[in-house]
Design a protein around this motif. Structure first.
Motif, PDB file in Angstrom:
ATOM      1  N   LYS A 184       0.808  -1.219   0.000  1.00 13.89           N
ATOM      2  CA  LYS A 184       0.000   0.000   0.000  1.00 13.89           C
ATOM      3  C   LYS A 184       0.845   1.274   0.000  1.00 13.89           C
ATOM      4  O   LYS A 184       0.306   2.361  -0.176  1.00 13.89           O
ATOM      5  CB  LYS A 184      -0.945   0.003   1.208  1.00 13.89           C
ATOM      6  N   ASP A 185       2.156   1.157   0.177  1.00 11.00           N
ATOM      7  CA  ASP A 185       3.036   2.330   0.222  1.00 11.00           C
ATOM      8  C   ASP A 185       3.796   2.449  -1.101  1.00 11.00           C
ATOM      9  O   ASP A 185       4.835   1.835  -1.301  1.00 11.00           O
ATOM     10  CB  ASP A 185       4.015   2.223   1.394  1.00 11.00           C
ATOM     11  N   SER A 186       3.274   3.277  -1.996  1.00  9.51           N
ATOM     12  CA  SER A 186       3.876   3.443  -3.315  1.00  9.51           C
ATOM     13  C   SER A 186       5.200   4.199  -3.283  1.00  9.51           C
ATOM     14  O   SER A 186       5.923   4.216  -4.277  1.00  9.51           O
ATOM     15  CB  SER A 186       2.898   4.160  -4.249  1.00  9.51           C
ATOM     16  N   SER A 187       5.549   4.787  -2.142  1.00 10.15           N
ATOM     17  CA  SER A 187       6.817   5.521  -2.053  1.00 10.15           C
ATOM     18  C   SER A 187       8.012   4.599  -1.821  1.00 10.15           C
ATOM     19  O   SER A 187       9.156   5.009  -1.997  1.00 10.15           O
ATOM     20  CB  SER A 187       6.763   6.565  -0.931  1.00 10.15           C
ATOM     21  N   LEU A 188       7.742   3.353  -1.437  1.00 12.61           N
ATOM     22  CA  LEU A 188       8.834   2.415  -1.172  1.00 12.61           C
ATOM     23  C   LEU A 188       9.378   1.845  -2.476  1.00 12.61           C
ATOM     24  O   LEU A 188       8.621   1.565  -3.406  1.00 12.61           O
ATOM     25  CB  LEU A 188       8.343   1.271  -0.274  1.00 12.61           C
ATOM     26  N   SER A 189      10.692   1.665  -2.524  1.00 14.95           N
ATOM     27  CA  SER A 189      11.296   1.014  -3.688  1.00 14.95           C
ATOM     28  C   SER A 189      11.142  -0.500  -3.543  1.00 14.95           C
ATOM     29  O   SER A 189      10.498  -0.979  -2.609  1.00 14.95           O
ATOM     30  CB  SER A 189      12.766   1.416  -3.793  1.00 14.95           C
ATOM     31  N   ALA A 208      11.107  -5.601   6.057  1.00 19.39           N
ATOM     32  CA  ALA A 208      11.314  -5.288   4.644  1.00 19.39           C
ATOM     33  C   ALA A 208      12.197  -4.054   4.562  1.00 19.39           C
ATOM     34  O   ALA A 208      11.964  -3.068   5.268  1.00 19.39           O
ATOM     35  CB  ALA A 208       9.978  -5.028   3.957  1.00 19.39           C
ATOM     36  N   TYR A 209      13.211  -4.111   3.706  1.00 17.27           N
ATOM     37  CA  TYR A 209      14.114  -2.967   3.543  1.00 17.27           C
ATOM     38  C   TYR A 209      14.441  -2.789   2.068  1.00 17.27           C
ATOM     39  O   TYR A 209      14.374  -3.735   1.272  1.00 17.27           O
ATOM     40  CB  TYR A 209      15.383  -3.152   4.379  1.00 17.27           C
ATOM     41  N   ALA A 210      14.779  -1.567   1.713  1.00 23.16           N
ATOM     42  CA  ALA A 210      14.966  -1.191   0.313  1.00 23.16           C
ATOM     43  C   ALA A 210      16.175  -1.881  -0.314  1.00 23.16           C
ATOM     44  O   ALA A 210      17.275  -1.846   0.239  1.00 23.16           O
ATOM     45  CB  ALA A 210      15.100   0.316   0.200  1.00 23.16           C
ATOM     46  N   PHE A 227       8.052   2.134  10.889  1.00 24.18           N
ATOM     47  CA  PHE A 227       7.837   2.537   9.508  1.00 24.18           C
ATOM     48  C   PHE A 227       8.758   3.696   9.167  1.00 24.18           C
ATOM     49  O   PHE A 227       8.653   4.770   9.760  1.00 24.18           O
ATOM     50  CB  PHE A 227       6.362   2.915   9.299  1.00 24.18           C
ATOM     51  N   ILE A 228       9.666   3.456   8.236  1.00 18.54           N
ATOM     52  CA  ILE A 228      10.569   4.493   7.747  1.00 18.54           C
ATOM     53  C   ILE A 228      10.213   4.693   6.285  1.00 18.54           C
ATOM     54  O   ILE A 228      10.530   3.857   5.431  1.00 18.54           O
ATOM     55  CB  ILE A 228      12.049   4.094   7.909  1.00 18.54           C
ATOM     56  N   SER A 229       9.518   5.785   6.013  1.00 19.17           N
ATOM     57  CA  SER A 229       8.974   6.023   4.679  1.00 19.17           C
ATOM     58  C   SER A 229       8.474   7.455   4.595  1.00 19.17           C
ATOM     59  O   SER A 229       8.163   8.068   5.622  1.00 19.17           O
ATOM     60  CB  SER A 229       7.812   5.054   4.436  1.00 19.17           C
ATOM     61  N   THR A 230       8.350   7.954   3.375  1.00 20.23           N
ATOM     62  CA  THR A 230       7.715   9.266   3.224  1.00 20.23           C
ATOM     63  C   THR A 230       6.240   9.179   3.596  1.00 20.23           C
ATOM     64  O   THR A 230       5.613  10.193   3.891  1.00 20.23           O
ATOM     65  CB  THR A 230       7.873   9.809   1.787  1.00 20.23           C
ATOM     66  N   ASN A 231       5.688   7.975   3.590  1.00 20.23           N
ATOM     67  CA  ASN A 231       4.280   7.748   3.939  1.00 20.23           C
ATOM     68  C   ASN A 231       4.141   7.004   5.269  1.00 20.23           C
ATOM     69  O   ASN A 231       3.231   6.203   5.437  1.00 20.23           O
ATOM     70  CB  ASN A 231       3.588   6.937   2.832  1.00 20.23           C
ATOM     71  N   SER A 232       5.028   7.255   6.209  1.00 25.81           N
ATOM     72  CA  SER A 232       5.024   6.488   7.458  1.00 25.81           C
ATOM     73  C   SER A 232       3.714   6.610   8.235  1.00 25.81           C
ATOM     74  O   SER A 232       3.289   5.638   8.856  1.00 25.81           O
ATOM     75  CB  SER A 232       6.215   6.870   8.339  1.00 25.81           C
ATOM     76  N   SER A 233       3.055   7.755   8.169  1.00 24.30           N
ATOM     77  CA  SER A 233       1.781   7.868   8.898  1.00 24.30           C
ATOM     78  C   SER A 233       0.715   6.971   8.259  1.00 24.30           C
ATOM     79  O   SER A 233      -0.090   6.360   8.972  1.00 24.30           O
ATOM     80  CB  SER A 233       1.315   9.317   8.987  1.00 24.30           C
TER      81      SER A 233
END
Length: 175
Positions: A50-55, A88-90, A153-159
Motif C-alpha cells: 500500500k506504500d507506493s513511495s517504497l522502492s 522489509a528494507y529497500a 515505519f521508515i517512509s515518506t508515507n510512514s503515517s
C-alpha cells in the motif's frame, strides 16, 4: 532534579503504563509459530504493497533459516524475546523500511521499542554519510505498538503505513 530528567521519567512511566494494557507480563496471548509467521507476513506485505513511495524491498522474516541472524540487522534485543517478525528494507539502499515484530511480553515490548529507536538513529547516521537526501525520510520514522505487536515505519508515507498496520491488525482480529 532538572526539568529534563523529570520529563524523561514521566515519558518512561507513561510508556511503561501504556504497555501494561498489551500482552501479559510472562506469556503473550497471541498466535505463535507458523500461524504467527503467516499473520506477520500478511500484515507486513499489505503495508508494503500500500506504500507506493517504497522502492523494491527485500524481506526477512522469522520463518527463514537465518531468522535470528537477520533479526540483528534491525534490532539488538535478544532474539528469545521475540515470537516473530517481518522486516522489509529497500534493495537500492534507500531509507525505506517496514518492520513488524511480535514480542513475547510487555517487558519485551519496551526493550524492543528502545532498541528500534537506536536502529532509527543508526539509519539516520548511515543516510547522513551515504545518501543525505534520505535523512528526511528517516526523520519521518514512526514507531508504534498495539499490545505485543510493534511496527516501525521508515517512509515518506510512514503515517499511512502506521494506519495500514493498525487496520491490518484489526483485520486479523488483533485489537
Amino acid at each position: 532534579m532538572s526539568k529534563i530528567n523529570l520529563k524523561k521519567i514521566a515519558v518512561t512511566a507513561a510508556l511503561s503504563f501504556s504497555l501494561l494494557t498489551g500482552c501479559g507480563a510472562k506469556n503473550a496471548d497471541h498466535a505463535t509459530g507458523a500461524e504467527l509467521n503467516k499473520i506477520l507476513n500478511e500484515i507486513g506485505t499489505a503495508v508494503v504493497e500500500k506504500d507506493s513511495s517504497l522502492s523494491d524491498m527485500t524481506v526477512d522474516t522469522s520463518d527463514s533459516d537465518d531468522a535470528e541472524l537477520n533479526f540483528t540487522a534491525v534490532c539488538s534485543v535478544d532474539y528469545d524475546r521475540v515470537d516473530g517478525y517481518y522486516h522489509a528494507y529497500a534493495n537500492d539502499g534507500t531509507a525505506g523500511e517496514v518492520t513488524i515484530i511480535c514480542a513475547k511480553s510487555n517487558d519485551d515490548v519496551t526493550a524492543i521499542m528502545n532498541a528500534l529507536k537506536d536502529h532509527i538513529d543508526s539509519r539516520r547516521g548511515t543516510m547522513e554519510n551515504y545518501t543525505p537526501e534520505q535523512v528526511e525520510i528517516v526523520d519521518r520514522a514512526l514507531l508504534t505498538h498495539n499490545g505485543c505487536y510493534i511496527g516501525l515505519f521508515i517512509s515518506t508515507n510512514s503515517s499511512s503505513d502506521k494506519s495500514n498496520f493498525n487496520a491490518e491488525l484489526k483485520n486479523h482480529g488483533i485489537q
